[in-house]
Design a protein around this motif. Structure first.
Motif, PDB file in Angstrom:
ATOM      1  N   THR A 263       0.811  -1.227   0.000  1.00  0.00           N
ATOM      2  CA  THR A 263       0.000   0.000   0.000  1.00  0.00           C
ATOM      3  C   THR A 263       0.839   1.270   0.000  1.00  0.00           C
ATOM      4  O   THR A 263       0.346   2.344  -0.359  1.00  0.00           O
ATOM      5  CB  THR A 263      -0.922   0.042   1.229  1.00  0.00           C
ATOM      6  N   THR A 413       0.421   2.336  -5.355  1.00  0.00           N
ATOM      7  CA  THR A 413      -0.728   1.458  -5.514  1.00  0.00           C
ATOM      8  C   THR A 413      -1.930   2.265  -5.987  1.00  0.00           C
ATOM      9  O   THR A 413      -2.176   3.371  -5.496  1.00  0.00           O
ATOM     10  CB  THR A 413      -1.044   0.736  -4.185  1.00  0.00           C
ATOM     11  N   THR A 439      -2.729  -6.579  -6.806  1.00  0.00           N
ATOM     12  CA  THR A 439      -2.209  -6.834  -5.458  1.00  0.00           C
ATOM     13  C   THR A 439      -2.876  -8.054  -4.821  1.00  0.00           C
ATOM     14  O   THR A 439      -2.683  -8.305  -3.629  1.00  0.00           O
ATOM     15  CB  THR A 439      -2.433  -5.611  -4.558  1.00  0.00           C
ATOM     16  N   GLN A 455      -0.287  -2.541  -8.237  1.00  0.00           N
ATOM     17  CA  GLN A 455       0.958  -1.892  -7.885  1.00  0.00           C
ATOM     18  C   GLN A 455       1.642  -1.443  -9.171  1.00  0.00           C
ATOM     19  O   GLN A 455       1.966  -2.261 -10.035  1.00  0.00           O
ATOM     20  CB  GLN A 455       1.868  -2.867  -7.128  1.00  0.00           C
TER      21      GLN A 455
END
Length: 484
Positions: A263, A413, A439, A455
């Motif tokens: 994240t 992200t 992800t 990502q």
């Protein structure tokens, strides 16, 4: 020389493999004799209507297997070898006929549909190889390989070469605030191997391991393969949820506090303090993975957890894979005193997994001051790419996507509002020659209501490629997006 392969209509396999097999059999049968210079990549790709990548991949496979050699500024040549190695009878050619629709570098998938060659690859771990200091690295490597330094050809220190561990300890103290002596640094060929060593240290207890959810699946799988139970701990905007971590009663936690994987959350100073207080109070160990801590673009890096630790509860991990190159396979960990004692008692017979030549080359590179110059230069370059990625996403998607984890590392992200699954969106992108990475694998248990997230790495792309790739991706994805 002219190459006219007799393609077989019933053949199969990737195009590069077909071309490789053709050359291999021609060389084995000596229809292409030793010493022959193979056609240039560009010329052959134009002659056979294949992509340059296809020809290059076939040539490099031949090179890896010893059929040809590369001569500087001259090209690829067939090597000389003993007749009996070849075998008495040449095998039939197995390279299939290539329809004209495939000769531009595309190939069919399992359903017979054409797949466009990859033009833009947004892998989160790619680095900028264009700015690697090739000449300097070659100079220090040659310096290591002098006749008077024959010792470098033998086994080295199992814990890693002292000269490199000394340089790493000094750098970590200066750049990341890590309290590290040369003796406390342990080298290994990648983070996963270091986690494997830690599993060996903890194997008698085989404790429950708390991990961020989502988190780095490459580490999670090592714990799982060693039989360590995993407790996923949910995240907040500033990192792992401490109340959930305390409730887990886990004696070991793996975290990425400087740039949470995936994240991108950065754990603030106050929360780091509370995490360390929890570890000191409970006797738990914290594995701090600082995998790309060198790269922050709008503020100075927050001091490492290990540098703030007063109770000896933090195991610090770092790597040169993001800051230099992943192919040199050098990562490191700094063990607290108690674990260092156990390591030296139980694992001292393990041979070092990192190349001694690369270790000593890197030590010279760091000692000369070139390492810190390289980091400063790359921080500037990656900062521009970071801004290009952020600007491109905002220009192409506006408010329809949510961008997380910017301002640090080599990726960010992006959450995408869509009724399609992440895999379906990735497939749509692939059909346009764009490779993106959901992800999904970062979750131990992915929540049903979680919007598709990807990502986006920018390290290995140029500024123009970032802008063009995101613009094309927006054209592909826009019909499938909600309002955000």
């Amino acid at each position: 020389m002219d190459i006219h392969p007799h393609w077989m209509r019933d053949g199969a396999g990737p195009l590069y493999q077909q071309l490789y097999q053709y050359f291999r059999e021609e060389i084995q049968s000596r229809r292409i004799p030793p010493g022959t210079r193979l056609p240039a990549v560009r010329a052959l790709s134009q002659s056979l209507l294949l992509s340059k990548t296809t020809v290059e991949t076939a040539y490099h496979q031949l090179l890896a297997e010893g059929y040809i050699e590369s001569r500087e500024r001259s090209g690829f040549y067939v090597v000389e070898w003993e007749e009996e190695i070849v075998g008495a009878e040449p095998r039939a050619r197995s390279v299939p006929f290539l329809p004209s629709t495939q000769r531009a570098g595309t190939k069919p998938d399992a359903h017979g549909e054409q797949i466009v060659p990859i033009r833009y690859d947004f892998h989160q771990a790619r680095v900028d190889a264009r700015h690697f200091p090739y000449d300097l690295w070659r100079r220090y490597s040659n310096q290591c390989m002098q006749l008077e330094n024959r010792e470098i050809l033998y086994y080295g220190d199992p814990q890693g070469e002292p000269v490199l561990r000394e340089q790493i300890a000094a750098y970590l103290q200066k750049a990341r605030g890590v309290h590290a002596s040369t003796d406390a640094v342990v080298l290994g060929a990648g983070t996963q191997l270091l986690i494997h060593l830690l599993c060996c240290l903890f194997r008698l207890d085989r404790p429950v391991v708390a991990m961020e959810e989502p988190g780095y699946n490459g580490v999670r799988v090592v714990f799982q393969q060693h039989g360590f139970p995993i407790i996923p701990i949910p995240l907040e905007e500033d990192g792992i949820r401490l109340d959930a971590l305390e409730e887990s009663e886990a004696p070991l936690v793996y975290i990425t506090p400087s740039h949470q994987e995936p994240t991108g959350a950065v754990m603030p100073y106050a929360k780091r303090t509370r995490l360390l207080q929890w570890a000191a109070r409970t006797g738990a160990y914290i594995i701090e993975d600082d995998y790309d801590g060198e790269f922050r673009y709008q503020s100075k890096p927050i001091p490492s957890l290990q540098g703030m630790d007063q109770a000896g509860r933090v195991i610090y991990l770092g790597t040169f894979s993001k800051s230099l190159l992943p192919s040199i396979r050098i990562s490191y960990m700094v063990l607290p005193p108690e674990l260092l004692r156990v390591y030296q008692e139980q694992l001292s017979e393990y041979d070092q997994s990192c190349s001694r030549i690369h270790q000593e080359t890197l030590a010279l590179f760091m000692k000369s001051g070139q390492w810190e110059r390289h980091i400063r230069r790359m921080r500037t370059i990656y900062g521009r790419k970071h801004q290009a990625m952020l600007s491109s996403l905002q220009a192409a998607f506006g408010q329809r996507v949510r961008i997380k984890g910017q301002n640090a590392g080599l990726s960010m992200t992006v959450e995408v509002p869509s009724a399609l699954t992440p895999e379906e969106l990735a497939s749509r992108a692939l059909s346009a020659g764009i490779r993106v990475y959901p992800t999904t694998k970062k979750w131990l248990t992915s929540p049903a209501e979680q919007p598709p997230a990807f990502q986006f790495g920018f390290g290995g792309l140029s500024l123009a490629e970032i802008e063009e790739g995101i613009r094309l991706l927006a054209q592909v994805w826009t019909p499938y997006l909600g309002s955000g």
